[in-house]
Design an enzyme around this catalytic site. Structure first.
Site, PDB file in Angstrom:
ATOM      1  N   HIS A  42       0.828  -1.209   0.000  1.00  0.00           N
ATOM      2  CA  HIS A  42       0.000   0.000   0.000  1.00  0.00           C
ATOM      3  C   HIS A  42       0.859   1.254   0.000  1.00  0.00           C
ATOM      4  O   HIS A  42       2.051   1.199   0.275  1.00  0.00           O
ATOM      5  CB  HIS A  42      -0.923   0.016   1.223  1.00  0.00           C
ATOM      6  N   LYS A  76      22.365   2.952   6.317  1.00  0.00           N
ATOM      7  CA  LYS A  76      23.101   4.199   6.453  1.00  0.00           C
ATOM      8  C   LYS A  76      22.418   5.014   7.548  1.00  0.00           C
ATOM      9  O   LYS A  76      21.218   5.279   7.459  1.00  0.00           O
ATOM     10  CB  LYS A  76      23.063   4.966   5.127  1.00  0.00           C
ATOM     11  N   GLU A 135      25.195  14.539   9.608  1.00  0.00           N
ATOM     12  CA  GLU A 135      24.162  14.745   8.585  1.00  0.00           C
ATOM     13  C   GLU A 135      23.048  15.661   9.091  1.00  0.00           C
ATOM     14  O   GLU A 135      22.548  16.506   8.356  1.00  0.00           O
ATOM     15  CB  GLU A 135      23.577  13.390   8.156  1.00  0.00           C
TER      16      GLU A 135
HETATM   17  O1  LIG Z   1      31.572   8.265  12.279  1.00  0.00           O
HETATM   18  P1  LIG Z   1      30.924   6.965  12.652  1.00  0.00           P
HETATM   19  O2  LIG Z   1      30.590   6.892  14.116  1.00  0.00           O
HETATM   20  O3  LIG Z   1      31.697   5.788  12.151  1.00  0.00           O
HETATM   21  O4  LIG Z   1      29.530   6.958  11.869  1.00  0.00           O
HETATM   22  C1  LIG Z   1      28.329   7.529  12.287  1.00  0.00           C
HETATM   23  O5  LIG Z   1      28.350   8.953  12.251  1.00  0.00           O
HETATM   24  C2  LIG Z   1      28.575   9.541  10.966  1.00  0.00           C
HETATM   25  C3  LIG Z   1      28.488  11.047  11.101  1.00  0.00           C
HETATM   26  O6  LIG Z   1      27.210  11.471  11.550  1.00  0.00           O
HETATM   27  C4  LIG Z   1      27.576   9.007   9.937  1.00  0.00           C
HETATM   28  O7  LIG Z   1      27.954   9.453   8.655  1.00  0.00           O
HETATM   29  C5  LIG Z   1      27.512   7.484   9.935  1.00  0.00           C
HETATM   30  O8  LIG Z   1      26.474   7.056   9.080  1.00  0.00           O
HETATM   31  C6  LIG Z   1      27.249   6.985  11.357  1.00  0.00           C
HETATM   32  O9  LIG Z   1      27.209   5.579  11.390  1.00  0.00           O
END
Ligand SMILES: O=P(O)(O)O[C@H]1O[C@H](CO)[C@@H](O)[C@H](O)[C@H]1O
Ligand SMILES: O=P(O)(O)O[C@H]1O[C@H](CO)[C@@H](O)[C@H](O)[C@H]1O
Lengths: 351, 351
Positions: free
Chosen positions: B166, B314, B320
């Site tokens: 859906h 991800k 981000e």
């Molecule tokens: O840097 P890490 O802890 O390996 O990774 C984590 O933080 C990052 C920065 O926000 C992100 O891009 C990754 O997807 C997340 O798993």
């Protein structure tokens, strides 16, 4: 307006820091939830794990050995998203295929030598050391880089793969999207109203009280009027402060205090170590140090994913990704819940 | 530029549809993953479940009984985020506390009477019926509402709590943030370059080939140059089309075909029913039907969360959320992987 109740009637709220809107549909909390539930986070974390690359004295992936650090400890990320010497992609005439060089440094910063503590459970003096280290890193990297992003991903739900208390610091040769937007919005507000947006905002919220979670003489934490995540908060100094390095010794002490109080309430909400992503936004650095940045006010955002319980998060998916963020309880309801929680951590109460 | 390799060297890419940038750091795929893994999705879904409120003939939460539908079926969401008659919040002078009325309709639309099929496994004629129903709903709700958002949250990982195939259709009295931005960007491009942005883009990508996943005489699916999610795709008609209702019968057939091909590749990537959120963006409706919307081009976005495997997604978290989206493989690498997968679904191959 007659008959309007924000708890019952959906409406839009404007976010002046991002120049966009959030849809508030508080009546949605009534819908039953039969979807995905999250695993509870690991509860028994050893104080020192000989295989954990973040613990004192251990060897990391690249063969380096951590010192026997006793407070905070920062080192370069072994798998950095930003490196200092990446070549330039070169230029292209086509407006649809534009790229630019990205250069920078990624650091990991441990908060404490022990793996089994978190910020709210650390002593105030230990949290002050974290703030001191943040300041040091922003000043060091910010001497040349225009943006230094301090952020903490806490909990497996937020992509954190190591339980040891730590954050990251990524410095870049560009102003990333979010700070660029915050800069633009604060500048426009300042030009129009003659005072920094977030300084006025903190004053209004301190008067209104309904969205305040914790406050002190120097600091204020609110669920912002335009919050998108269910229990999102905004942490603000009450005085005009551009960057973390401009805080006085007494304001750093006050910050350690209010962070402990806010994070204790977060943990008490569902009686778990509360997951979130958080980060600091202050005036840009590097070449911007010489410019007038009076429109800026230092602030931290806390974005926690949970909605209903320790295991049911808010999914920011279809409508949110394609159209607009939507929330299922009002910011005032979230603030009231957090405000009414005890200031003693559930773990110390148990003992 | 000499020495630059997008697979090895981080860089920024510009997204002309959102006027922002993504950080591409493909070398990050080399880092090991010790973080959260997702549960595999439920594999044995009964064709008809007497307790599932989306199945034909069953009773929903509000007591209404579904007809014994044989193709698609749409009804009003029992827990709508948007309702037609919400009162106006009234106006406030303070620029920091701005709200607006939000009114609309939320519908749920079933794709098929069976719970154990998905779009790539449905017959082409059955997918055409889905497209016909989308068209009908956009025309019905778009007669008055300025925006009608069709979106599908697929899989528990994307907040979907019901395995029955859906989507949802939410119509609103306002242009939400994302379409507002897409409108603004396409308009500016059209004014500057005299042709719709996405029409030019489809032509260039069809020539370049390196980001094409599937194509036909009428349609093109690419991993866009500025993709943020690892396997994000953009589905575009090759002719200038403003809204889904403007597609010819033959173009609807072609759309059913290319959707089946694209979604089969998605499922084949990790041999699971691939989770994603997707949605359609076309020219605004309601009062905008009378305006010149030549800058618009109909398109669908697919945002799948997976990165490394069926169980590792991800995480769009700290950096981000606070700074800028970052991706761990290049769009060209993602497109190549998808392009090279078979067009026969792994489930039908098994039988
Ligand atoms: O840097 P890490 O802890 O390996 O990774 C984590 O933080 C990052 C920065 O926000 C992100 O891009 C990754 O997807 C997340 O798993
Ligand atoms: O409408 P549903 O399926 O109950 O809910 C799902 O989609 C909505 C629209 O994207 C989101 O707001 C919810 O967080 C998500 O769980």
């Amino acid at each position: 307006e007659v008959g309007f109740d924000p708890k019952d009637h959906q409406h839009l709220r404007y976010n002046p820091l991002r120049d966009n809107w959030v849809l508030v549909s508080a009546h949605r909390m009534k819908r039953p939830w039969a979807g995905q539930v999250e695993k509870p986070s690991e509860e028994h974390i050893p104080r020192h794990d000989p295989r954990n690359p973040l613990c004192p004295g251990n060897t990391r992936a690249n063969g380096e050995v951590n010192p026997d650090y006793e407070s905070t400890f920062a080192f370069e990320n072994d798998f950095p998203a930003l490196q200092p010497n990446a070549p330039d992609p070169g230029s292209c005439q086509d407006p649809l295929f534009q790229s630019k060089a990205a250069r920078g440094v990624c650091k990991v910063m441990c908060f404490h030598p022990w793996s089994d503590v978190t910020l709210p459970l650390m002593k105030k003096e230990e949290v002050v050391k974290v703030i001191d280290k943040w300041t040091e890193l922003v000043e060091e990297l910010g001497a040349t880089y225009p943006w230094v992003q301090i952020f903490e991903n806490k909990g497996a739900m937020m992509g954190c793969s190591n339980p040891h208390p730590h954050c990251q610091v990524w410095a870049s040769n560009f102003l990333p999207n979010e700070p660029e937007l915050a800069d633009r919005c604060q500048r426009a507000y300042y030009q129009k109203h003659g005072e920094p947006m977030l300084l006025q905002y903190a004053r209004r919220e301190a008067e209104k009280k309904e969205r305040v979670v914790v406050e002190s003489s120097d600091w204020l934490a609110v669920v912002p009027y335009w919050a998108t995540w269910p229990y999102q908060t905004l942490l603000l100094p009450r005085r005009h402060v551009l960057r973390i390095g401009d805080l006085t010794t007494s304001e750093r002490g006050g910050l350690a205090d209010i962070m402990k109080r806010l994070l204790t309430k977060y943990d008490n909400l569902f009686e778990i170590s509360f997951p979130y992503s958080m980060g600091w936004h202050g005036a840009p650095t590097g070449p911007h140090l010489k410019e007038d940045n009076s429109h800026w006010q230092l602030h931290a955002h806390y974005y926690p994913p949970l909605l209903r319980s320790a295991s049911v998060k808010k999914f920011m998916v279809g409508y949110e990704m394609l159209a607009q963020e939507q929330r299922d309880l009002t910011p005032e309801q979230a603030a009231e819940k957090l405000r009414n929680l005890p200031e003693e951590h559930y773990k110390t109460r148990e003992n």
